[in-house]
Scaffold this motif. Structure first.
Motif, PDB file in Angstrom:
ATOM      1  N   PHE A 137      -1.518  -7.354  -9.198  1.00  5.84           N
ATOM      2  CA  PHE A 137      -1.075  -8.750  -9.171  1.00  5.84           C
ATOM      3  C   PHE A 137       0.368  -8.814  -8.672  1.00  5.84           C
ATOM      4  CE2 PHE A 137      -4.548  -8.465 -12.038  1.00  5.84           C
ATOM      5  CZ  PHE A 137      -5.205  -9.685 -11.996  1.00  5.84           C
ATOM      6  N   GLY A 138       0.575  -9.602  -7.605  1.00  9.28           N
ATOM      7  CA  GLY A 138       1.898  -9.701  -7.007  1.00  9.28           C
ATOM      8  C   GLY A 138       2.642 -10.957  -7.410  1.00  9.28           C
ATOM      9  N   LYS A 139       3.422 -11.473  -6.470  1.00 11.97           N
ATOM     10  CA  LYS A 139       4.261 -12.643  -6.732  1.00 11.97           C
ATOM     11  C   LYS A 139       3.458 -13.933  -6.613  1.00 11.97           C
ATOM     12  CE  LYS A 139       8.591 -10.593  -4.971  1.00 11.97           C
ATOM     13  NZ  LYS A 139       9.652 -10.733  -3.940  1.00 11.97           N
ATOM     14  N   ASP A 140       4.037 -14.994  -7.172  1.00 19.54           N
ATOM     15  CA  ASP A 140       3.466 -16.324  -6.976  1.00 19.54           C
ATOM     16  C   ASP A 140       3.699 -16.745  -5.533  1.00 19.54           C
ATOM     17  OD1 ASP A 140       2.880 -16.241  -9.630  1.00 19.54           O
ATOM     18  OD2 ASP A 140       4.466 -17.626 -10.257  1.00 19.54           O
ATOM     19  N   ARG A 146      -0.936 -20.629  -6.978  1.00 18.98           N
ATOM     20  CA  ARG A 146      -1.557 -19.513  -6.262  1.00 18.98           C
ATOM     21  C   ARG A 146      -0.656 -18.288  -6.335  1.00 18.98           C
ATOM     22  NH1 ARG A 146      -3.849 -24.129  -6.348  1.00 18.98           N
ATOM     23  NH2 ARG A 146      -5.606 -24.545  -4.957  1.00 18.98           N
ATOM     24  N   MET A 147      -1.260 -17.119  -6.059  1.00 17.23           N
ATOM     25  CA  MET A 147      -0.502 -15.871  -6.083  1.00 17.23           C
ATOM     26  C   MET A 147      -1.161 -14.865  -5.141  1.00 17.23           C
ATOM     27  SD  MET A 147      -1.673 -14.097  -9.675  1.00 17.23           S
ATOM     28  CE  MET A 147      -0.443 -12.836  -9.389  1.00 17.23           C
ATOM     29  N   TYR A 148      -0.473 -13.720  -4.946  1.00 19.56           N
ATOM     30  CA  TYR A 148      -0.983 -12.664  -4.074  1.00 19.56           C
ATOM     31  C   TYR A 148      -1.576 -11.545  -4.922  1.00 19.56           C
ATOM     32  CZ  TYR A 148       1.807 -15.041  -0.524  1.00 19.56           C
ATOM     33  OH  TYR A 148       2.338 -15.981   0.323  1.00 19.56           O
ATOM     34  N   VAL A 149      -2.742 -11.039  -4.494  1.00 16.19           N
ATOM     35  CA  VAL A 149      -3.381  -9.920  -5.193  1.00 16.19           C
ATOM     36  C   VAL A 149      -3.982  -8.968  -4.164  1.00 16.19           C
ATOM     37  CG1 VAL A 149      -3.945 -11.267  -7.254  1.00 16.19           C
ATOM     38  CG2 VAL A 149      -5.605 -11.136  -5.396  1.00 16.19           C
ATOM     39  N   ARG A 150      -4.152  -7.717  -4.579  1.00 19.97           N
ATOM     40  CA  ARG A 150      -4.868  -6.748  -3.745  1.00 19.97           C
ATOM     41  C   ARG A 150      -5.479  -5.687  -4.646  1.00 19.97           C
ATOM     42  NH1 ARG A 150      -2.469  -1.666  -2.480  1.00 19.97           N
ATOM     43  NH2 ARG A 150      -0.305  -1.443  -3.210  1.00 19.97           N
ATOM     44  N   PHE A 151      -6.350  -4.873  -4.043  1.00 19.36           N
ATOM     45  CA  PHE A 151      -6.931  -3.757  -4.774  1.00 19.36           C
ATOM     46  C   PHE A 151      -6.074  -2.511  -4.583  1.00 19.36           C
ATOM     47  CE2 PHE A 151     -10.755  -6.412  -4.108  1.00 19.36           C
ATOM     48  CZ  PHE A 151     -11.128  -6.564  -5.435  1.00 19.36           C
ATOM     49  N   GLN A 152      -6.144  -1.619  -5.541  1.00 21.66           N
ATOM     50  CA  GLN A 152      -5.319  -0.413  -5.525  1.00 21.66           C
ATOM     51  C   GLN A 152      -5.627   0.464  -4.310  1.00 21.66           C
ATOM     52  OE1 GLN A 152      -6.451   2.937  -6.287  1.00 21.66           O
ATOM     53  NE2 GLN A 152      -4.360   3.768  -6.052  1.00 21.66           N
ATOM     54  N   ASN A 153      -6.880   0.429  -3.834  1.00 19.21           N
ATOM     55  CA  ASN A 153      -7.280   1.308  -2.729  1.00 19.21           C
ATOM     56  C   ASN A 153      -7.228   0.619  -1.365  1.00 19.21           C
ATOM     57  OD1 ASN A 153      -9.380  -0.461  -3.066  1.00 19.21           O
ATOM     58  ND2 ASN A 153     -10.996   1.085  -2.834  1.00 19.21           N
ATOM     59  N   SER A 154      -6.589  -0.543  -1.291  1.00 21.78           N
ATOM     60  CA  SER A 154      -6.546  -1.276  -0.022  1.00 21.78           C
ATOM     61  C   SER A 154      -5.255  -2.083   0.081  1.00 21.78           C
ATOM     62  CB  SER A 154      -7.753  -2.216   0.076  1.00 21.78           C
ATOM     63  OG  SER A 154      -7.648  -3.055   1.212  1.00 21.78           O
ATOM     64  N   LYS A 155      -4.771  -2.215   1.320  1.00 20.79           N
ATOM     65  CA  LYS A 155      -3.583  -3.040   1.553  1.00 20.79           C
ATOM     66  C   LYS A 155      -3.956  -4.483   1.883  1.00 20.79           C
ATOM     67  CE  LYS A 155      -0.648   0.770   3.148  1.00 20.79           C
ATOM     68  NZ  LYS A 155       0.145   1.321   4.272  1.00 20.79           N
ATOM     69  N   GLN A 156      -5.245  -4.728   2.102  1.00 25.95           N
ATOM     70  CA  GLN A 156      -5.685  -6.097   2.364  1.00 25.95           C
ATOM     71  C   GLN A 156      -5.292  -6.980   1.180  1.00 25.95           C
ATOM     72  OE1 GLN A 156      -9.960  -6.901   2.492  1.00 25.95           O
ATOM     73  NE2 GLN A 156      -9.638  -8.143   4.336  1.00 25.95           N
ATOM     74  N   THR A 157      -4.674  -8.097   1.477  1.00 26.39           N
ATOM     75  CA  THR A 157      -4.106  -8.956   0.434  1.00 26.39           C
ATOM     76  C   THR A 157      -4.789 -10.321   0.441  1.00 26.39           C
ATOM     77  OG1 THR A 157      -1.980  -7.817   0.592  1.00 26.39           O
ATOM     78  CG2 THR A 157      -1.967 -10.018  -0.394  1.00 26.39           C
TER      79      THR A 157
END
Length: 487
Positions: A137-140, A146-157
């Protein structure tokens, strides 16, 4: 077409059908596939047996054990199932509202840091079969909510709503179940209550409660249920400490009293011993004990309590200490008699020197057995049964009657006997009449009448006017219609 060609075509057709049956039918529809593709994460919640939340240096681990959610780290306690299930629901419905491709992230190395996803503080991992990768879980985002999220095994956000973040960005205490116990009132089969006045013990047999200590008596099912529900519905106000330390500050080193609930129902033929626990054929089922302590200095509307299954000290609403004021008389059943109408086949009304009526039920109809099975006014019988079941004791006179003649119960003026009847022997019962309840009525005193049940040692008083509805004269019970005309 020869038989070999026919056989080959049949095999091909069967193979095609099998492929469609086992593969194509399991594939999601176009609409379902579109929905799944739009989800941030796809998983089967039934396969999830654990959740790990990392929030900086703090880690919270929740595990599913025996279909119940439990906190394992950093504290051990039962988890709030509603909070956990709500988190899983929010994860299932979590939709992507924007996607930043991995290529775009690789092209600008500062992007991950800009989105707060380079080394984020908040992470979520699901445990179990077919689990998805860990979610970061990233920044708002600039877009509200809304906020930014990604999976640990991917840089796709992904750009997504903050709902899941709000579900997990909590202190460990917020995941603890504030409901004191997961026992329900209906599950409790036995109870012990220790108060400054003494100890009480109650047990539920079939559908009814009985007092076992300090005297053996019928208990009021509603009152016992209300008492138990004070525990089963209690809500924790504060989580104070675990119970391994000094309990004196909470008044729990020597509790003012306690109540223990047991949910074990002994089976027929099993030996049961009641102490600190119930033992059945070498198995042991510990009761759930709530100990009541002192009142906190600052929160006068609360009270310290220790609940042994959860190994902790809490505060509960102060009102719960009222259970310590409970006395046996508060829980006694004031109904005169319990009549099991499911097995009731005969009612015998015997008034020595005045008459005797035996009312018998056969094939759903009541007759007078002492008058050649003459038809009975069934409405009158129902009214008698209802009256007796609803009749309440006006006073408990003696718990152990030492002198029945004092109350006219050595030679009752009228006796009622309720029996079941079997026409032949069975594995469960013998043939003939089997009395299961009886009432003796003695002398009257003012507006009251002394009475005693056949299987109880107590002498009680009831309304004197009750006798007016219990006639030993068979004619009084006979059906009013003398002639029946056929149309």
């Amino acid at each position: 077409m020869n038989w070999r060609t026919t056989l080959i075509l049949a095999v091909i057709a069967l193979a095609g059908f099998a492929y469609f049956r086992f593969f194509e039918m399991k594939r999601p529809s176009t609409e379902e596939a579109r929905r799944l593709a739009q989800n941030v994460v796809n998983f089967d919640r039934n396969k999830v047996d654990g959740i790990v939340i990392k929030n900086g240096d703090q880690q919270i681990e929740i595990r599913r054990r025996d279909n119940k959610w439990r906190l394992e780290t950093p504290i051990k306690d039962q988890a709030d199932a509603a909070i956990v299930e709500n988190l899983l629901s929010d994860l299932e419905n979590w939709q992507k509202e924007g996607t930043i491709a991995a290529k775009e992230i690789d092209a600008d190395k500062s992007k991950l840091a800009e989105y707060g996803l380079n080394n984020p503080k908040l992470k979520l991992k699901l445990l179990g079969r077919d689990r998805p990768p860990e979610i970061l879980f990233g920044k708002d985002a600039a877009l509200e909510g809304r906020m930014y999220v990604r999976f640990q095994n991917s840089k796709q956000t992904f750009l997504a709503r903050q709902s899941v973040k709000k579900d997990i960005d909590k202190k460990p205490e917020e995941f603890r179940d504030r409901k004191l116990t997961d026992l329900t009132t209906a599950q409790v089969r036995r109870m012990t209550l220790k108060t400054p006045a003494g100890e009480m013990e109650l047990e539920k047999k079939s559908d009814h409660w009985d007092i076992l200590k300090p005297l053996r008596a019928r208990a009021d099912d509603q009152k016992v249920g209300d008492l138990i529900s004070q525990i089963t519905t209690a809500q924790i106000q504060q989580f104070v400490a675990d119970d391994r330390g000094d309990l004196r500050p909470y008044g729990l080193a020597e509790p003012r009293g306690s109540i223990t609930l047991y949910d074990l129902e002994p089976k027929k033929g099993q030996k049961v011993e009641l102490g600190e626990s119930i033992k059945v054929f070498g198995q042991e089922a510990k009761g759930q004990t709530l100990q009541i302590g002192s009142v906190p200095e600052k929160e006068k509307d609360q009270i310290y309590a220790r609940f042994t299954p959860r190994g902790a000290v809490y505060t509960l609403p102060k009102k719960i200490e009222e259970i310590l004021n409970t006395k046996p008389a508060d829980l006694r059943d004031y109904h005169l008699v319990r009549i099991d109408t499911n097995i009731l086949d005969r009612i015998t009304i015997d008034a020595p020197g005045k008459g005797k009526a035996v009312l018998a039920r056969k094939d759903g109809n009541w007759t007078i057995a002492t008058r050649n099975n003459a038809p009975v006014d069934s409405g009158a019988v129902r009214r008698l049964i209802d009256t007796l079941q609803n009749e309440r004791v006006t006073r408990f006179v003696e718990d152990v009657a030492s002198n029945l003649s004092q109350y006219g119960l050595d030679k009752p003026q009228i006796q009622l006997t309720f029996s079941s009847f079997a026409s032949e022997n069975t594995a469960e019962t013998k043939a003939g009449e089997q009395p299961f309840a009886g009432i003796a009525f003695g002398r009257a005193e003012g507006d009251n009448l002394y009475a005693r049940l056949a299987d109880e040692p107590f002498v009680v008083t009831v309304r004197r006017s009750l006798l007016n509805q219990i006639s030993p004269d068979p004619l009084q019970w006979q059906e009013l219609s003398i002639f029946k005309f056929k149309p």
